[in-house]
Design a protein around this motif. Structure first.
Motif, PDB file in Angstrom:
ATOM      1  N   ASP A   3      49.230  31.295 138.651  1.00 37.79           N
ATOM      2  CA  ASP A   3      48.829  30.369 139.084  1.00 37.79           C
ATOM      3  C   ASP A   3      48.832  29.349 138.163  1.00 37.79           C
ATOM      4  OD1 ASP A   3      48.402  27.857 139.922  1.00 37.79           O
ATOM      5  OD2 ASP A   3      47.301  28.577 141.434  1.00 37.79           O
ATOM      6  N   ILE A   4      49.837  28.969 137.226  1.00 39.53           N
ATOM      7  CA  ILE A   4      49.964  28.487 135.892  1.00 39.53           C
ATOM      8  C   ILE A   4      48.831  26.605 136.048  1.00 39.53           C
ATOM      9  CG2 ILE A   4      51.026  26.698 134.502  1.00 39.53           C
ATOM     10  CD1 ILE A   4      51.405  30.313 134.392  1.00 39.53           C
ATOM     11  N   LYS A   5      49.228  26.509 137.393  1.00 35.72           N
ATOM     12  CA  LYS A   5      48.474  24.523 137.609  1.00 35.72           C
ATOM     13  C   LYS A   5      47.697  25.300 137.074  1.00 35.72           C
ATOM     14  CE  LYS A   5      47.675  20.931 140.600  1.00 35.72           C
ATOM     15  NZ  LYS A   5      48.168  21.061 142.156  1.00 35.72           N
ATOM     16  N   ARG A   6      46.063  26.495 137.803  1.00 31.15           N
ATOM     17  CA  ARG A   6      45.260  26.509 137.623  1.00 31.15           C
ATOM     18  C   ARG A   6      44.779  27.067 136.474  1.00 31.15           C
ATOM     19  NH1 ARG A   6      42.205  30.629 142.111  1.00 31.15           N
ATOM     20  NH2 ARG A   6      40.822  30.300 141.100  1.00 31.15           N
ATOM     21  N   LEU A   8      46.242  25.694 133.757  1.00 32.85           N
ATOM     22  CA  LEU A   8      46.081  24.876 132.867  1.00 32.85           C
ATOM     23  C   LEU A   8      44.370  24.058 132.937  1.00 32.85           C
ATOM     24  CD1 LEU A   8      49.588  23.315 132.813  1.00 32.85           C
ATOM     25  CD2 LEU A   8      48.579  24.556 130.217  1.00 32.85           C
ATOM     26  N   ALA A   9      44.232  23.990 134.428  1.00 34.98           N
ATOM     27  CA  ALA A   9      43.235  22.954 134.828  1.00 34.98           C
ATOM     28  C   ALA A   9      41.651  23.772 134.294  1.00 34.98           C
ATOM     29  CB  ALA A   9      43.662  23.153 136.084  1.00 34.98           C
ATOM     30  N   GLY A 573      40.044  25.490 139.301  1.00 34.09           N
ATOM     31  CA  GLY A 573      41.072  25.137 140.945  1.00 34.09           C
ATOM     32  C   GLY A 573      39.587  24.329 141.985  1.00 34.09           C
TER      33      GLY A 573
END
Length: 635
Positions: A3-6, A8-9, A573
Motif C-alpha cells: 500500500d504505497i499511499k500508506r 508515504l503517509a 493510515g
C-alpha cells in the motif's frame, strides 16, 4: 501488494519542535488536586509488612558539567537545591511539577530528609534497606553525605543497605543522576531527545517508586519460583543472607514455606540453616547462600487466562517473614490436529489476540499516575477482546505484571533496545519495500552490526546484562509467556546467541528472537510486522516447527485534538471520523482472526493508547475516550 499511499503517509520524518501541551488523566488530576495515590507494596511476590514509601516531594537541582559521565562519581552535592520534584515522576513529566529536561551534559541532584524509625535502633540486628525501583540512567546515592552505592541501568530495581550511615532522628538522602539519553549507546527504549513520530520524550532520573523496609540481619534476599504444572512439583530457590556478628551467633534457623490455596494449607517444606562453626557459618562476615525447597501438589489447580488461579506462599527465616504467590501453568509450542504449530498453555492451543502496550501516559510519561491506572489499561484491553499484551521496549512497574497475573492477561515482554543512531534505510525503508531482505541479513558480522547500530561492544555487553536482569527480575510472573529479544533490527546483534542465553536462563517460556524482520532462524516464532501489505500467513522454510505470528499490524490513526498533546498526528493510515476509524479497526481485527484457520498462531494490534504524536491508539492518550466505542468515555 504494498500500500504505497500508506507507506508515504507514514514515512519517517524530521520531528517537529512543537511543545506538547499539558494533558492529565483522571488519576493525574487527583494527584494535582492533592490526593495521595494508594501506596501499595511494589513487589507483591516478595512482600514484607515493613514497607515505607518515600514517594512525594523531594528537592532537586540541575548542575551543568563538561563531562557528566566522567564527573558523576566525583560530584559533590550542591549547597542549594532550587526546586522541588514530585517523586516518582521524571522531571520531564508534568506530574513532577518540574517541566525541565535533563540534558546529557548535566547532572540531576535529588535530596530528601526522613526520620529513621525507632525500631532500627531498638533491635540490634535490624537493617534498613533503601530501594529504588528504577532510575534512568546512572546514579550515585549518598546518605548523610556518605556514599551508599551506585547503579547503572535505567529499567531495573536496585537497593542499598544504608544502616551504618544512619543516625537517630532526621537523615538526608541525596542522589546524583546522569542520563545521556540517545546521545549515548545504552539500552534506552523509545526515548529520544528529538522526539516525534514513533519516538517519545526523553526522560531521566527517578521514575519508579522509592521506598525502604526494616529487615533482620539474617534474612531472605530473593526468591525464584518454578511451579511445574505437569509434575505438580513446586520448587523454590531462596537466597539467604546471614550477617554473623563477631560473637559467632548462629544463623536464623530453618527456612520454612507454606503453600496455601485460599486459606487452606496444601503443602509445606523446610530447609535447615548451617550450624555455628560449619564452613558456611563464617564468623564476623556477611554470607549468602541458596536454599532449595520442594513441595508436591497433587492435581494442582492450573492457571490460565480464563481461570487465573494463584496460590499463596508464606516464607519464614528466623524473624524474617515474606509473603508471595505462584501459579501452575506450562507454556509450549505444539502442533494442533492439523499439524500447525501453536502456542499452548497447559498443552491446549491458544490463539493470541494481542495488543501493543507501551506504557506511556501524558502526565507521567513512562510512570503510571497510579496503581489503579495500571489495572485500568489491562481491564480495558480485556474488555476490548484482547487476551495478550505485548509490553513494548519497556520494563513496567512490577505491580503491572501482578495485575496481569491476577486478571489472567498474557504478556509478551520485550527487551530494551539501544546502540548508536538508527539507520532509516536498514530499519525502515529496506525491510518495508523488500521482504526478501528479512531473511538475508546476518546480524553477527561487523557489517551487519554496523548497519543495525550495534557496533559498540559496550552496548552489546550492557544489552546482555540488562537482558539477564530482566529475565531474573520478572521470571516469577505466570502471566509472562514469551520473551521478545529484538524489534525491527533496532540495536540487533547475535540473535542466535541471545536466544541461547535466554533459553538457558529460562527454559519454561517461548522466545520471539526477532520481531519484525531480519529473522536469524532461531526462537519459537516466525514473527513479522505487516502494516502495508495484505495480511497473510507466510511459510517458514527455515524452521517449520516454529509458530507464525503477526507481531505488529494495524496502527490506524484517528486524532482527537482535545485529548492529544500535539496538534500533529502520526500513524499508519489516518481516518477522518470516529465511525470510519472504528469500522476500519474492526475490519482489520476480523481479517487477522480469520487467518487462524490458515495457520496464524496470533497477532499484536498497534496499539492500546495514543502516545504523543502517535494517534493510532484504541484509547486516547489521556485514557478518557474509547475510540472503539463510538468515542464514548472510557472511564
Amino acid at each position: 501488494m504494498l500500500d504505497i499511499k500508506r507507506i508515504l503517509a507514514s514515512a519517517p520524518r524530521k520531528p517537529e519542535s512543537a511543545q506538547p501541551r499539558t494533558l492529565y488523566t483522571v488519576w493525574g488530576e487527583r494527584i494535582v488536586e492533592g490526593e495521595t495515590p494508594e501506596r501499595a507494596h511494589p513487589h507483591p511476590q516478595f512482600e514484607r509488612k515493613s514497607f515505607h514509601s518515600l514517594n512525594g516531594w523531594w528537592e532537586c537541582c540541575f548542575v551543568q558539567t563538561k563531562d557528566a559521565a566522567a564527573s558523576l562519581h566525583a560530584a559533590v552535592a550542591p549547597s542549594t537545591f532550587d526546586r522541588r520534584i514530585r517523586v516518582p515522576f521524571s522531571p520531564e513529566a508534568p506530574l513532577s511539577d518540574v517541566g525541565r529536561r535533563l540534558e546529557p551534559n548535566e547532572l540531576l541532584w535529588y535530596r530528601r530528609h526522613f526520620e529513621a524509625p525507632a525500631e532500627l535502633f531498638s533491635q540490634p540486628d535490624a537493617r534498613l534497606i533503601l530501594h529504588f525501583e528504577a532510575v534512568d540512567y546512572a546514579c550515585v546515592c549518598f546518605v548523610n553525605g556518605n556514599r551508599a552505592g551506585s547503579h547503572v541501568g535505567g529499567y531495573l530495581p536496585f537497593s542499598f543497605d544504608i544502616t551504618p550511615l544512619l543516625a537517630q532522628g532526621e537523615n538526608e538522602i541525596t542522589l546524583c543522576v546522569h542520563d545521556p539519553s540517545d546521545a549515548g549507546v545504552q539500552p534506552r527504549g523509545k526515548q529520544k531527545l528529538e522526539h516525534g513520530g514513533i519516538w517519545y520524550t526523553a526522560q531521566s532520573g527517578i521514575w519508579q517508586p522509592v521506598w525502604y523496609e526494616i529487615v533482620p540481619s539474617s534474612r531472605m534476599e530473593s526468591l525464584a519460583i518454578d511451579a511445574q504444572a505437569d509434575s505438580g512439583q513446586l520448587e523454590l530457590t531462596v537466597t539467604l543472607r546471614d550477617e554473623y556478628p563477631s560473637c559467632g551467633t548462629a544463623a536464623a534457623g530453618a527456612l520454612r514455606v507454606r503453600l496455601l490455596d485460599g486459606d487452606v494449607e496444601v503443602g509445606s517444606a523446610q530447609a535447615d540453616a548451617p550450624r555455628p562453626g560449619s564452613p558456611d557459618a563464617r564468623e564476623g562476615l556477611a554470607h549468602r547462600r541458596s536454599a532449595t525447597l520442594a513441595i508436591d501438589v497433587e492435581s494442582p489447580h492450573l492457571w490460565s487466562p480464563e481461570d487465573p488461579h494463584l496460590y499463596k506462599l508464606e516464607l519464614t527465616y528466623g524473624r524474617d517473614e515474606v509473603s508471595s504467590y505462584c501459579a501452575f501453568r506450562s507454556i509450549s509450542i505444539e502442533r494442533d490436529e492439523r499439524g500447525v504449530s501453536r502456542l499452548c498453555i497447559n498443552h491446549a492451543p491458544v490463539f493470541l489476540r494481542g495488543v501493543l502496550d507501551q506504557g506511556y501516559w501524558p502526565d507521567g510519561l513512562m510512570t503510571a499516575p497510579s496503581d489503579e491506572a495500571l489495572s485500568f489499561d489491562i481491564e480495558t484491553a480485556q474488555a476490548l477482546g484482547f487476551t495478550m499484551m505485548r509490553k513494548h521496549i519497556k520494563v513496567e512497574s512490577d505491580r503491572w505484571y501482578y495485575h496481569c497475573d491476577r486478571l489472567g492477561m498474557l504478556v509478551w515482554q520485550d527487551m530494551i533496545n539501544g546502540g548508536s543512531p538508527l539507520s532509516a534505510w536498514h530499519t525502515s525503508y529496506k525491510p518495508t519495500f523488500f521482504r526478501c531482505s528479512w531473511v538475508r541479513f546476518p546480524d553477527d558480522t561487523p557489517k551487519g552490526r554496523s548497519a543495525l547500530s550495534s557496533e559498540s561492544a559496550e552496548y552489546r555487553a550492557e544489552w546482555n546484562d540488562t537482558c539477564k536482569g530482566i529475565v531474573s527480575h520478572l521470571r516469577n510472573h505466570p502471566s509472562i509467556i514469551t520473551w521478545v529479544l529484538f524489534n525491527e533490527g533496532w540495536g540487533q546483534f547475535d540473535a542466535r546467541e541471545a536466544t541461547d542465553l535466554v533459553r538457558a536462563l529460562d527454559p519454561t517460556r517461548t522466545i520471539d528472537a526477532v520481531s519484525g524482520w531480519y529473522d536469524q532462524a532461531c526462537g519459537d516464532f516466525l514473527s513479522v510486522h505487516n502494516y502495508f501489505r495484505p495480511l497473510e500467513v507466510y511459510d517458514d522454510a527455515t524452521c517449520p516447527h516454529r509458530a507464525f505470528v503477526i507481531s505488529e499490524f494495524g496502527g490506524l490513526s484517528f486524532h482527537l485534538p482535545r485529548h492529544s498533546v500535539l496538534e500533529t498526528s502520526y500513524g499508519y493510515g489516518s481516518l477522518d471520523d470516529i465511525v470510519s476509524f472504528e469500522a476500519a479497526v474492526r475490519d482489520a481485527l476480523e481479517q487477522a482472526d480469520r487467518l487462524e484457520r490458515d495457520g496464524l498462531a496470533g497477532f499484536v494490534y498497534t496499539q492500546l493508547a495514543d502516545i504523543e504524536e502517535e494517534t493510532n491508539g484504541l484509547l486516547t492518550y489521556d485514557r478518557r475516550v474509547n475510540k472503539l466505542d463510538n468515542g464514548r468515555s472510557a472511564q
